[in-house]
Design a protein around this motif. Sequence first.
Motif, PDB file in Angstrom:
ATOM      1  N   GLU A  17       0.844  -1.206   0.000  1.00 45.34           N
ATOM      2  CA  GLU A  17       0.000   0.000   0.000  1.00 45.34           C
ATOM      3  C   GLU A  17       0.880   1.257   0.000  1.00 45.34           C
ATOM      4  O   GLU A  17       1.765   1.403   0.851  1.00 45.34           O
ATOM      5  N   THR A  18       0.649   2.145  -0.946  1.00 43.36           N
ATOM      6  CA  THR A  18       1.475   3.345  -1.064  1.00 43.36           C
ATOM      7  C   THR A  18       0.829   4.330  -2.044  1.00 43.36           C
ATOM      8  O   THR A  18      -0.156   4.008  -2.699  1.00 43.36           O
ATOM      9  N   ILE A  19       1.413   5.512  -2.131  1.00 39.23           N
ATOM     10  CA  ILE A  19       1.021   6.449  -3.200  1.00 39.23           C
ATOM     11  C   ILE A  19       2.273   6.698  -4.019  1.00 39.23           C
ATOM     12  O   ILE A  19       3.327   7.021  -3.468  1.00 39.23           O
ATOM     13  N   VAL A  20       2.166   6.555  -5.328  1.00 35.40           N
ATOM     14  CA  VAL A  20       3.332   6.795  -6.172  1.00 35.40           C
ATOM     15  C   VAL A  20       3.064   8.058  -6.996  1.00 35.40           C
ATOM     16  O   VAL A  20       1.954   8.273  -7.481  1.00 35.40           O
ATOM     17  N   TYR A  21       4.091   8.923  -7.092  1.00 38.70           N
ATOM     18  CA  TYR A  21       3.940  10.240  -7.736  1.00 38.70           C
ATOM     19  C   TYR A  21       4.835  10.336  -8.963  1.00 38.70           C
ATOM     20  O   TYR A  21       5.912   9.756  -9.004  1.00 38.70           O
ATOM     21  N   SER A  22       4.391  11.150  -9.919  1.00 36.38           N
ATOM     22  CA  SER A  22       5.272  11.452 -11.035  1.00 36.38           C
ATOM     23  C   SER A  22       4.976  12.845 -11.574  1.00 36.38           C
ATOM     24  O   SER A  22       3.812  13.239 -11.682  1.00 36.38           O
ATOM     25  N   ASP A  23       6.040  13.594 -11.885  1.00 37.10           N
ATOM     26  CA  ASP A  23       5.880  14.896 -12.538  1.00 37.10           C
ATOM     27  C   ASP A  23       5.822  14.639 -14.037  1.00 37.10           C
ATOM     28  O   ASP A  23       6.756  14.096 -14.618  1.00 37.10           O
ATOM     29  N   ILE A  24       4.722  15.047 -14.633  1.00 37.96           N
ATOM     30  CA  ILE A  24       4.476  14.737 -16.049  1.00 37.96           C
ATOM     31  C   ILE A  24       4.714  15.974 -16.899  1.00 37.96           C
ATOM     32  O   ILE A  24       4.214  17.061 -16.575  1.00 37.96           O
ATOM     33  N   ASP A  25       5.419  15.783 -17.992  1.00 35.55           N
ATOM     34  CA  ASP A  25       5.610  16.853 -18.970  1.00 35.55           C
ATOM     35  C   ASP A  25       4.963  16.390 -20.282  1.00 35.55           C
ATOM     36  O   ASP A  25       5.515  15.552 -20.998  1.00 35.55           O
ATOM     37  N   MET A  26       3.785  16.953 -20.575  1.00 34.28           N
ATOM     38  CA  MET A  26       3.031  16.475 -21.737  1.00 34.28           C
ATOM     39  C   MET A  26       3.692  16.831 -23.071  1.00 34.28           C
ATOM     40  O   MET A  26       3.314  16.282 -24.105  1.00 34.28           O
ATOM     41  N   THR A  27       4.666  17.744 -23.070  1.00 33.53           N
ATOM     42  CA  THR A  27       5.308  18.096 -24.351  1.00 33.53           C
ATOM     43  C   THR A  27       6.071  16.902 -24.930  1.00 33.53           C
ATOM     44  O   THR A  27       6.384  16.875 -26.117  1.00 33.53           O
ATOM     45  N   ILE A  28       6.337  15.900 -24.077  1.00 34.74           N
ATOM     46  CA  ILE A  28       7.006  14.680 -24.566  1.00 34.74           C
ATOM     47  C   ILE A  28       6.154  13.978 -25.640  1.00 34.74           C
ATOM     48  O   ILE A  28       6.670  13.317 -26.526  1.00 34.74           O
ATOM     49  N   VAL A  29       4.826  14.143 -25.544  1.00 37.96           N
ATOM     50  CA  VAL A  29       3.958  13.495 -26.538  1.00 37.96           C
ATOM     51  C   VAL A  29       4.239  14.078 -27.922  1.00 37.96           C
ATOM     52  O   VAL A  29       4.482  13.328 -28.885  1.00 37.96           O
ATOM     53  N   GLU A  30       4.243  15.430 -28.024  1.00 38.06           N
ATOM     54  CA  GLU A  30       4.537  16.066 -29.326  1.00 38.06           C
ATOM     55  C   GLU A  30       5.930  15.659 -29.811  1.00 38.06           C
ATOM     56  O   GLU A  30       6.130  15.330 -30.977  1.00 38.06           O
ATOM     57  N   GLU A  31       6.877  15.698 -28.885  1.00 39.65           N
ATOM     58  CA  GLU A  31       8.268  15.377 -29.241  1.00 39.65           C
ATOM     59  C   GLU A  31       8.344  13.961 -29.839  1.00 39.65           C
ATOM     60  O   GLU A  31       8.892  13.756 -30.922  1.00 39.65           O
ATOM     61  N   CYS A  32       7.745  13.005 -29.149  1.00 39.98           N
ATOM     62  CA  CYS A  32       7.797  11.612 -29.602  1.00 39.98           C
ATOM     63  C   CYS A  32       7.071  11.440 -30.933  1.00 39.98           C
ATOM     64  O   CYS A  32       7.584  10.802 -31.861  1.00 39.98           O
ATOM     65  N   ARG A  33       5.884  12.060 -31.043  1.00 41.75           N
ATOM     66  CA  ARG A  33       5.089  11.890 -32.272  1.00 41.75           C
ATOM     67  C   ARG A  33       5.733  12.591 -33.459  1.00 41.75           C
ATOM     68  O   ARG A  33       5.519  12.194 -34.604  1.00 41.75           O
TER      69      ARG A  33
END
Length: 289
Positions: free
Chosen positions: A253-269
């Motif tokens: 049992e835990t909470i897992v966190y992540s800082d998301i940068d959505m610009t990675i989607v454009e970069e990858c695509r």
Amino acid sequence: MQSRGFKMALVQMKMQREKAKNVLKAHKMISEAAEAGADVIVLPEAFTCNYSKFPILENAEPIDDYETNEEATAARMLSEAAKEHSVYIIGGSIAERRDDGKIYNSSPCFDKEGNLALKYTKCHLFDVEIPEKDIKIKESDFYEFGDNFGIFETEYCKFGIGICYDARFPDFSQVLCREMGAEFLVMPAVFTAPTGEMHWDILRKTRALDNQAFFAFCSAARPIEDPTLHQCYGHSSIVDPWGKVICDSGHEETIVYSDIDMTIVEECRSQIPCYSQRRHDLYKLDKVT
Ligand SMILES: NC(=O)CCC(=O)C(=O)O
């Protein structure tokens, strides 16, 4: 201007038989995640009642009229928590009792003002038998099939919502991403421990890669002490559009966190342009609704 950065929290809670205790715990963990700075908080599938027949039937409740219906304790808690902390909540799933008396496996998503912005109902029910793994579950014995697609729109991105077994159906995720514009797939889940061992890692990476999108599974924790309840795999996690696992909770049992940068989607695509190089002249998605 759209903000493309946010913090996501996956609440990997351990469920018990009593709904009131699960709702209380979910509220506590949501508050903890919000205080740690999360903007989008996700709960597991069936967070009110674990994932086995009797708690589901006993604990089903309405969702749509959560503001006025006394019985809608889980949905009302989610709405109030979203408003109190000004966060988005992807509310795992709740066993939903509708006016027709039937039960559905539905994921309510709340905006920062506490409004019910989306209710997605699981459309692929887990009717599976694997004797060598001692797995025999017929979800359609206790849930009805849903038939909607779930897009949850926020200032960060469009989230495409699925529930657990939905992750195994590539066309489902592709409709959410390619036809409906989702850039982040979120799937509350309670995979069985044996099928999780076999396929969880492959599926989370494959769905991220074939859609060039973020993909999150939010699971419940194990082990569950009550042997009559469902033991699930755990490993709540997020995979980025390049197929890299950026967080994984293990099974406690835990909470897992992540800082998301959505610009990675454009970069990858743009760098691997599968989106634009698709041969629409040769094949297309067969979306019915
Ligand atoms: N709750 C579910 O849909 C279970 C799915 C599962 O375990 C799988 O292997 O798929």
